[in-house]
Structure formats: structure tokens, C-alpha cells
Scaffold this motif. Sequence first.
Motif, short mmCIF file in Angstrom:
data_model
loop_
_atom_site.label_atom_id
_atom_site.label_comp_id
_atom_site.label_asym_id
_atom_site.label_seq_id
_atom_site.Cartn_x
_atom_site.Cartn_y
_atom_site.Cartn_z
N GLN A 147 0.81 -1.27 -0.08
CA GLN A 147 -0.08 0.09 -0.12
C GLN A 147 1.00 1.28 -0.06
O GLN A 147 1.54 1.39 0.73
CB GLN A 147 -1.13 0.04 1.26
N VAL A 148 0.63 2.21 -1.08
CA VAL A 148 1.20 3.51 -1.05
C VAL A 148 0.27 4.29 -1.39
O VAL A 148 -0.30 4.21 -2.44
CB VAL A 148 2.38 3.49 -1.90
N ALA A 196 6.37 -1.08 1.79
CA ALA A 196 4.93 -0.87 2.07
C ALA A 196 5.13 0.52 2.92
O ALA A 196 6.03 0.59 3.79
CB ALA A 196 4.47 -1.82 2.94
N ASP A 197 4.41 1.54 2.48
CA ASP A 197 4.43 2.82 3.10
C ASP A 197 3.47 3.09 4.14
O ASP A 197 2.45 2.91 4.22
CB ASP A 197 4.32 3.90 1.81
N MET A 244 0.67 -5.45 12.46
CA MET A 244 1.32 -5.11 11.43
C MET A 244 2.60 -5.14 11.16
O MET A 244 3.25 -5.79 10.55
CB MET A 244 0.95 -3.43 11.02
N TRP A 245 3.45 -4.95 12.27
CA TRP A 245 4.83 -5.18 12.29
C TRP A 245 5.13 -6.67 12.54
O TRP A 245 6.13 -7.05 12.11
CB TRP A 245 5.35 -4.34 13.58
N GLU A 252 -6.65 -2.48 6.84
CA GLU A 252 -7.04 -3.52 5.89
C GLU A 252 -6.40 -3.08 4.56
O GLU A 252 -5.88 -4.34 3.87
CB GLU A 252 -8.49 -3.72 5.78
N ARG A 253 -6.03 -1.94 4.29
CA ARG A 253 -5.55 -1.60 2.80
C ARG A 253 -3.98 -2.06 3.06
O ARG A 253 -3.35 -2.57 1.93
CB ARG A 253 -5.71 -0.07 2.88
N GLN A 254 -3.22 -1.99 4.03
CA GLN A 254 -2.17 -2.45 4.19
C GLN A 254 -1.86 -4.05 4.13
O GLN A 254 -1.12 -4.44 3.49
CB GLN A 254 -1.35 -1.98 5.52
N VAL A 255 -3.00 -4.26 4.79
CA VAL A 255 -2.73 -6.08 4.54
C VAL A 255 -3.01 -6.49 3.22
O VAL A 255 -2.37 -7.47 2.72
CB VAL A 255 -3.75 -6.37 5.78
#
Length: 213
Positions: free
Chosen positions: A70-71, A167-168, A182-183, A148-151
Motif C-alpha cells: 500500500q502506497v 510498504a509505506d 502489522m509489524w 486492511e488496506r495495508q494487509v
Amino acid sequence: MNIVETSGLGLRTRRGWVYRDVDLTAASGELVAVTGPPGSGRTSLLLTLAGRFPHSHGELRRRGPAALGQVAGVHEPDPTLTVAEHITERLLLLGPVPRRRRRLVPVAAVRARRAYRRDAYAAAVAGAGLTDAPLDPDRYGRDLTPVERQVLGLVLASLGGPSLIVADDVDAGADRPEREWMWGALERLADQGYAVVASARAVEPGVAATVHR
């Protein structure tokens, strides 16, 4: 093996420096965190590492393909597709792994790409090592939370079997339990052999990451 290496990397425009003097190394199986406040050039640096943005100074060496997670404003979910549809579409676009690359692509990515006709979502999430992901396969892109967007971005990035995943702003819009999860997810991706570079305002305590500020 080092996947990405920079020496004195910088980007200067007519408005001044976007980032400068970056010496960074990320090896297979390593998680690297780039930290700093918004506007510090983190996003531009990550896009440069992935080959999506130029640099004006220094050297950049990268081995193997890179994939974006995700960026915001650059690489985001389609608002009209569900999570499962995003995954199925990506697998169809990727197609089977060419025979000449199979030894270079993580086994999990190969299995996920073979399984798209059966259960693309389950195969992709398992392949990324994120079976505990807070993600609903029927949820539309427009309704996804920041986490959720990051995942979803990480799952999609892993499908191509890249050497490098970036990933940003991985802690944006997340509370403490979400940041810790997340980490942990980023660490698991690194454990699978990917070089992972993520940007954030800060790194959660106890995370096994090399930090560049």
C-alpha cells in the motif's frame, strides 16, 4: 544476500532536497524500517527503492524484482472490487510462474498462483503467512480501513514472488494493537525470505527491524 543497497542516495528538485545521503541495505530475510514525520521524503525514497521513482544523487543497486504494498495515492485498492476480487485479478494477470523463475520465487507464491481457481483468497493469505489477517474477502476496497488496506497490499505484493517488498506509512490510522500486529506481519514476510522495507512514523518496541531515521 543483499537485495537493495544505496550509497549517498538523494533526490533534489527545483524546490530542494526530497531526501538525501541515504545509505541503506536490505538483505533477503531482513525487515528495514524507514522512520520520520510526514513530509520527510519517506514515500519518495521507498518508491525509488522499488524502481518507481527517480533519484538524482548517489547509487542504487537492486537484485531481483520489487513489489509495492500500500502506497497512498500511488498504489491503492480499487474501490469497486472486493478483497477476493483483487486477489483473483492479480493472480490472473500474473499467470503461472515461468519455469526459469521457479527456483527464485518463494514456494508459497507458486502455490498461491496455482490455486487461484480453487480458493484464491485462502491460498494468497496463507502464502503470505497472514492467516490471522483482519481482512474480509467480501469487503469492497472503498470500505477498507487503513490497516486492511495495508494487509491487502502485502498479500498482493507477495503473489508475484518478488525479492523486495516495500510498504509505506504502515502505522497510519492504526491503534497500538493494530500497529503491533502489522509489524508482526512484516516480520513474518521477512522470515519467508523477502527483503521488506517499510516506512512509518516510529517502530513498535521489540520489533526486529533495522531502523533508518
